[in-house]
Design a protein around this motif. Sequence first.
Motif, PDB file in Angstrom:
ATOM      1  N   SER A  70      -6.624   9.637  11.645  1.00 14.00           N
ATOM      2  CA  SER A  70      -6.379  10.542  10.516  1.00 14.00           C
ATOM      3  C   SER A  70      -4.987  10.362   9.956  1.00 14.00           C
ATOM      4  CB  SER A  70      -6.617  11.994  10.921  1.00 14.00           C
ATOM      5  OG  SER A  70      -5.723  12.356  11.933  1.00 14.00           O
ATOM      6  N   GLY A  71      -4.056   9.853  10.763  1.00 13.00           N
ATOM      7  CA  GLY A  71      -2.702   9.651  10.259  1.00 13.00           C
ATOM      8  C   GLY A  71      -2.474   8.244   9.742  1.00 13.00           C
ATOM      9  N   SER A  72      -3.502   7.391   9.783  1.00 11.19           N
ATOM     10  CA  SER A  72      -3.274   5.980   9.475  1.00 11.19           C
ATOM     11  C   SER A  72      -3.649   5.607   8.047  1.00 11.19           C
ATOM     12  CB  SER A  72      -4.092   5.116  10.436  1.00 11.19           C
ATOM     13  OG  SER A  72      -5.467   5.191  10.089  1.00 11.19           O
ATOM     14  N   LYS A  73      -4.140   6.573   7.275  1.00 10.98           N
ATOM     15  CA  LYS A  73      -4.484   6.332   5.863  1.00 10.98           C
ATOM     16  C   LYS A  73      -5.401   5.122   5.715  1.00 10.98           C
ATOM     17  CE  LYS A  73      -1.921   9.652   4.298  1.00 10.98           C
ATOM     18  NZ  LYS A  73      -2.618  10.905   4.073  1.00 10.98           N
TER      19      LYS A  73
ATOM     20  N   ASP B  75       0.827  -1.220   0.000  1.00 11.98           N
ATOM     21  CA  ASP B  75       0.000   0.000   0.000  1.00 11.98           C
ATOM     22  C   ASP B  75       0.852   1.256   0.000  1.00 11.98           C
ATOM     23  OD1 ASP B  75      -2.475  -1.366   2.294  1.00 11.98           O
ATOM     24  OD2 ASP B  75      -2.245  -1.506   0.118  1.00 11.98           O
ATOM     25  N   TYR B  76       2.017   1.154   0.600  1.00  6.08           N
ATOM     26  CA  TYR B  76       2.861   2.346   0.751  1.00  6.08           C
ATOM     27  C   TYR B  76       4.031   2.357  -0.223  1.00  6.08           C
ATOM     28  CZ  TYR B  76       0.220   3.001   4.975  1.00  6.08           C
ATOM     29  OH  TYR B  76      -0.809   3.192   5.868  1.00  6.08           O
ATOM     30  N   ALA B  77       4.171   1.273  -0.961  1.00  4.49           N
ATOM     31  CA  ALA B  77       5.366   1.143  -1.795  1.00  4.49           C
ATOM     32  C   ALA B  77       5.429   2.228  -2.863  1.00  4.49           C
ATOM     33  CB  ALA B  77       5.392  -0.241  -2.433  1.00  4.49           C
ATOM     34  N   GLY B  78       4.277   2.581  -3.444  1.00  4.90           N
ATOM     35  CA  GLY B  78       4.314   3.582  -4.503  1.00  4.90           C
ATOM     36  C   GLY B  78       4.075   4.986  -3.991  1.00  4.90           C
ATOM     37  N   TYR B  79       4.098   5.138  -2.688  1.00  2.18           N
ATOM     38  CA  TYR B  79       3.766   6.419  -2.069  1.00  2.18           C
ATOM     39  C   TYR B  79       4.885   7.425  -2.302  1.00  2.18           C
ATOM     40  CZ  TYR B  79       2.353   9.518   1.800  1.00  2.18           C
ATOM     41  OH  TYR B  79       1.961  10.592   2.570  1.00  2.18           O
TER      42      TYR B  79
END
Lengths: 729, 346
Positions: free
Chosen positions: B44-47, A322-326
């Motif tokens: 709110s910070g946890s997406k 989920d965060y890899a392309g962030y």
Amino acid sequence: MRKTRILSLVMAIVLVLGSVALLASCSKEVEYQEIDPADAVAHSDFTSVYDKIGSKVTIDMVKEDANGIATVEVEGKTYTLGMDFLSMAMVYNTQVPEGNSAYQSSEDVYNEWWKLYIQRWNYLCPEIPLYSNQYFDLYNGKIANFITTPYWSPADAVIAATIEGENTQVILGSSTDLSGAFRSSSFGKSSPGSSDLDIENLTSGYATVQTNMDGALVWNMDALEAVPVATTNEDGTLTYTIKVKSDLKFSDGSAINAKNYIASLLANSTPVVVEAGASGTSGLQLVGFKAFNAYTGEGETVYFDGVKLIDDYTFSVTFTADYAGYYYTMSYASFSPTPLALYLGEGDIVVNETTKACGLNAAFYATEEKDGKTSYKTAAQILDNLKWNSNLPWSGPYVVSNYDESTLTATLTLNPNYTKDVRGKASIDKIIYIKQVSETQMDMFTKGELDVVAGITGGTDTKNALKIVEESNGKFKETHYDRAGYGKLGFRSDYGPTSMVEVRQAIMYTINRPEFAATFTGGYGAVVHGPYYTGSAAYKAVKDEIKLNQYTYSSDNAIKVLTDAGWIYNEKGEEFNPETDAVRYKKLSGYELSADNLNFKSIDSKYKTVKIDGSYYMPLAINWYGTQPNDVTDQLVTAWQTNPNATTAIGMYITYTECDFNGGLYGELYRYEQYGYDGTPKLNAVNFATGFTSAIYDYSFNWTINPDMYDQYQMAFIADEADFWENYN
Amino acid sequence: MGKYILKRLFYILVVFLLLSLMIYLIYNMLPVDKAAEQAKAEVSGSKGELNYDERYEFWQKQYGLDGNIFQRYLRWLGVYRYTPTKEGEKGYFNGLLQGNLGESRLFNKPVSEVLVEPMKNTIFLNIFATILALGITIPLGIFCAVKRGSKRDTAVQVGTIVGFSLPTFIIAIVFIWLFAVVLNLFPVSGMATAGSDSWTSWQKFWDKMYHLCLPLIVMTFTSLGGMTRYVRASMIEALSMDCIRTARAKGLREKVVIYSHAWRNALIPIVTLVIGWFLSIFSGSLMIENIFALNGIGKTYYDALQNNDNEIVLALQMFYIFISLAGNLIIDIVYGFVDPRVRVNK
């Protein structure tokens, strides 16, 4: 004679009958029907366009029209890109398209998405930016090289600043009280105290990522051996491998190694810190968090798969797919070294010999019976170790040599073992941080009891401050910058007339924002036309191409957008006549027929949605909540709420309800019962402010149309119709 | 006397409990929710990773804010258990009766820790202010009563009424401008000179006294009016009594007449005020502490109210209730000693 009499009689009868008929038509009562809840229309499918096609879209596929509205064609269909799509794409679709020379880096791609996002925002007007003021910081002339920006407070600027001579000292101050939480100003709190945060920033260092003067995230090469390597794995996860220098030291001379960088991450992902009062979600973005976070110390050691210790000075962190392309993954790769005992107490880090994944040993999870409950011993140790005088060393340019709880004064002295960082090399021997009072801060400054006064804004205060500098013959100096943020009128964009873009645009047209800004800031400020800061890197990159409507003050333009949008009726469902009718009405259609809109009324119940002959008509009435005490509210009453150009001239009715900040913002805008919301929507508009003090400009999820996340994440309560997949299928 | 005191102590306990319930209910009506704040900040910070309802429920249990209002009140009092977060646990008591005044929302520290230093500073300042004020107003009031109608008496009346009538913050700002900025006699604000942490204890003490001079002057000036006029009125009444005429007729010296006879009679109504003043050393002056940046209990109370830090507000309210109730008892007892005609068990 007789014929004349008959003729006169006939004419009189005709006149009388005609008058009666005319009177009858004038006094004809409108038959209002009962509002029927079954007439409400709502979306049934909240699938977003981004969820469906977001992964297929790259920046080079996007087109924009003359007004800056972005569209994309996918599989033969054209989609208008709404706020949700653009906010998500801005940080998750920043890969450089192949074979396109217009984009050299992910930063170029981000800047283009950013431009489209701002343009869409400018079109939708979910808020009205009223003013963006300048901030002036005054400082003692003995200090050289003192530069502050929206991203560098005086506590950052003082690190690179210099003073000639020996035994130098600087007195900084804040109107916020110190609390002693210097090692971690946000531990156990929803937000850190600003003065505690200043001390923390001065006493902690060697972070892998820092913010430079312009607000950009940069690798701290004073702590890193090399730029960390980012590897995208086969399963879509992203791994950062970070190697720190081998000669870093804490303030007591003890060595810093990789374990010091991951101790906080590991401990703050366990139930032990939750018992100490923190959230325990530090490693939420990393692979293996759930299993590690659930482990309570019973049974075999559970290792955190996403955190690995490669060698004494090298560690890696692996983010989920989920965060890899962030775009801002780098921000998650920011780690600062802490003494092991700070968060581990008597515990220690253990490493899986095969996988190199890290865990925490049994001593960390040790429990004891206390006051009738089983408690983690380490939780109490953490709270003791977090105290400023816990004998643990510091990692930053300064150490806290004393904190007087009685006078709320902290004394910091230079850490001789600290090298330097992005902020510079500290050279001032002592910093004293005191409590300052806004009313007497200038007297303290001129008498030498304070060396820096920051955040002076507003016409009168700024002029007085500049006068002091001018008349000081160099004894005092000033530096200033544009605020990264603005004061605004915010809307509940899913309720009442403010749920329609044309109404928000009309309000934008009928507040003279340049004049408002000039009056409020005394000439030391400006107006922005979107949620940006003119000093930001993204704005500077696109400022020559960005298309922004400035909404120049004009009642005529307001009337035009309203009439084009169908605000052409009066309360009887007839054509609006500006000579005789006070308030415009609109015949609702489609999703405008929401349950809230059918029940809309002004606060004083003077105007409400009515049903006539099966159709619903909503009045152009705005319920504005003005926070008090607040000069902006006072000025808005004159500039907007009672301004004929904004009300009677365009057929709008504005009510003003005074409220305190929490009740207005958290109660009525966010509709939290805990803050006084009674379950009945009332607010259309409220004035407050916004700031971009973080280097990270990311509003993903903040424009979501997903009803499960809407209340918690939405920042302007606007479900952009362009984001609904069902509107295209 | 003993029985009377026991009875009064019992009444104090009952009134204290009733008031604690009332005040707890009032503060719970305020739209503040620590658990909601914490949950919102996390979510709110946890997406999208964290669920708000789950986190809210979690923090409610952590803070003891779950259950109905009466359960929360009893938990706060320390007679109802916290909801256990782990299976098999019974839950524990952690309220007022266990010495837990709650945890400050702003400082994330026990309330008792937050209040220690401000209370010490307030008591320190108020003791000096009270002694100074009483030391000036009582002799001044006696002097004005004895010299009633003279020019000096009039001048004192005018001066004290000015101090009594003007708002404290105006007097404070004017005095700061005059004594700190123009005459440069005192520092503008604060309690210590920056950099004095390396000084000796004596140096620090005198430095503290130097910083407290201006606040003390302001506090004394503003309190002169009330007490002086009260003492004056009481003395005038005492001086007009028959026994004073008799004392003078007997040929006693005027000083003996004033201080041994008249003052003793005038003291009876004044003693209640004086004791009230001594009890008020626990309450801080909001204006003085804010303007002079003094870390006192008044400012702490005000900041807690502003920031909805209800644990601190509740704790202080309970403390002041106890002080008032105990103070009334002390006044009643002392009155009996001062005036032999009055005995509490009659």
